[in-house]
Design a protein around this motif. Sequence first.
Motif, PDB file in Angstrom:
ATOM      1  N   PRO A   1      75.997 -37.618  55.879  1.00  0.00           N
ATOM      2  CA  PRO A   1      76.134 -36.334  56.585  1.00  0.00           C
ATOM      3  C   PRO A   1      77.121 -35.379  55.941  1.00  0.00           C
ATOM      4  N   TRP A   2      77.991 -35.861  55.060  1.00  0.00           N
ATOM      5  CA  TRP A   2      78.932 -34.960  54.402  1.00  0.00           C
ATOM      6  C   TRP A   2      78.397 -34.414  53.073  1.00  0.00           C
ATOM      7  N   VAL A   3      77.129 -34.723  52.760  1.00  0.00           N
ATOM      8  CA  VAL A   3      76.498 -34.182  51.557  1.00  0.00           C
ATOM      9  C   VAL A   3      75.228 -33.442  51.951  1.00  0.00           C
ATOM     10  N   GLU A   4      75.111 -32.210  51.492  1.00  0.00           N
ATOM     11  CA  GLU A   4      73.874 -31.454  51.700  1.00  0.00           C
ATOM     12  C   GLU A   4      73.203 -31.268  50.349  1.00  0.00           C
ATOM     13  N   ASN A   5      71.988 -31.810  50.226  1.00  0.00           N
ATOM     14  CA  ASN A   5      71.238 -31.736  48.973  1.00  0.00           C
ATOM     15  C   ASN A   5      70.387 -30.472  48.951  1.00  0.00           C
ATOM     16  N   ILE A   6      70.496 -29.728  47.857  1.00  0.00           N
ATOM     17  CA  ILE A   6      69.769 -28.465  47.721  1.00  0.00           C
ATOM     18  C   ILE A   6      68.912 -28.508  46.463  1.00  0.00           C
ATOM     19  N   ASP A   7      67.634 -28.211  46.619  1.00  0.00           N
ATOM     20  CA  ASP A   7      66.826 -27.896  45.450  1.00  0.00           C
ATOM     21  C   ASP A   7      65.966 -26.679  45.787  1.00  0.00           C
ATOM     22  N   SER A   8      65.176 -26.251  44.853  1.00  0.00           N
ATOM     23  CA  SER A   8      64.463 -24.985  45.035  1.00  0.00           C
ATOM     24  C   SER A   8      63.264 -25.105  45.961  1.00  0.00           C
ATOM     25  N   GLY A   9      62.734 -26.322  46.125  1.00  0.00           N
ATOM     26  CA  GLY A   9      61.496 -26.489  46.878  1.00  0.00           C
ATOM     27  C   GLY A   9      60.265 -26.058  46.098  1.00  0.00           C
ATOM     28  N   GLN A  10      60.445 -25.730  44.812  1.00  0.00           N
ATOM     29  CA  GLN A  10      59.331 -25.234  43.999  1.00  0.00           C
ATOM     30  C   GLN A  10      58.684 -26.304  43.135  1.00  0.00           C
ATOM     31  N   CYS A  11      59.249 -27.527  43.174  1.00  0.00           N
ATOM     32  CA  CYS A  11      58.660 -28.649  42.455  1.00  0.00           C
ATOM     33  C   CYS A  11      59.046 -29.924  43.184  1.00  0.00           C
ATOM     34  N   SER A  12      58.080 -30.775  43.469  1.00  0.00           N
ATOM     35  CA  SER A  12      58.342 -31.986  44.252  1.00  0.00           C
ATOM     36  C   SER A  12      58.350 -33.259  43.409  1.00  0.00           C
ATOM     37  N   LEU A  13      58.355 -33.132  42.082  1.00  0.00           N
ATOM     38  CA  LEU A  13      58.267 -34.314  41.226  1.00  0.00           C
ATOM     39  C   LEU A  13      59.512 -35.201  41.306  1.00  0.00           C
TER      40      LEU A  13
END
Length: 328
Positions: free
Chosen positions: A276-288
């Motif tokens: 819960p103390w880490v928020e993972n961020i990616d673009s959502g533009q590639c799911s590989l």
Amino acid sequence: MALVIPKRVAVLWGGGLGDMLVIRPLLRRMNEQWGVRPHYLSRAIHFPDLFPALGLDVTLHQLPSHLPEVIREVRKHRGNFDAVYTGGKATLKTRLLGHLMATGSLWNLNHNDCSPFIQEQVLAECRALGLGGFSIDELVEETKNWCKAGAETGAVDGRYLVLHPSSKDGWQTKDWPDQNWRELARHLNEDHGQTICLVGTPKERPRLEQLVEGIVPADRAQVLTTLSVPGLFRLVERSAGVICHNSGLLHVAVQLGKKTLCLNGSSGNFWRAPYPWVENIDSGQCSLRCNRYRCPVPGFDARCIKGVGVARVLDRARYFLLDDKQAR
């Protein structure tokens, strides 16, 4: 059947800061509960003083850089160990090297009863080997106590955020563009009054200084490239939070229970912290989630990381790290 405790253990593992921190709980319990001094073999050991600083008794072996030489060196060790540990998330190359070395047990299991995150896999290995029901909360508490006991007091006073804009040379799918880091640092400083601490290596210092050029007053943006490992832990422990990619700094923050925004890019599930103390961020533009150095999809140009917008990271920093509940 009772577990036969090995007396000679080899660990084939990565040599980066994150790699060495992740394996720490297993090595410590081998020291304390088995009375074993593991042999740690890696082609790149970037922090040879880390294990002594953490109070671990480990024999380090620096393997050659080129694979044919690595194979010859590993074959010299065949039969020298009762057990060889590679972990379940090892690359095919590492698993093959493990088979070349092992005449006894080869530990390379995936534990399906927990998160695939590499830290959880190591903690599950501790449990499977009868080394105790060690949890992430216990690891965080242990790390905080070790950090507080250190002599270094940290390099910065007051409230600040730690940013780590760097990645390994050539790791395209973790390389958030410099203009994004520059804009993020400026907004955090000008709009939210945050002191910004950029960390990296001495080689990276000119680039890091360019990213915070123009921030006024100058002491609101500090570039730190010569911290010891205990000093880095202390810096993170005293901070308001961390913004980084999936790097060694992420694992420092994970083990301290420090709020962190992680810009993941191509990172596989086994490198995405589920806490819960880490928020993972990616673009959502590639799911590989391919975990590759270079983008394998023609025309995508690493959109997994380059597609992460500054506005989104800034918004999550305001809400998650700075407790601005008006941010969404």
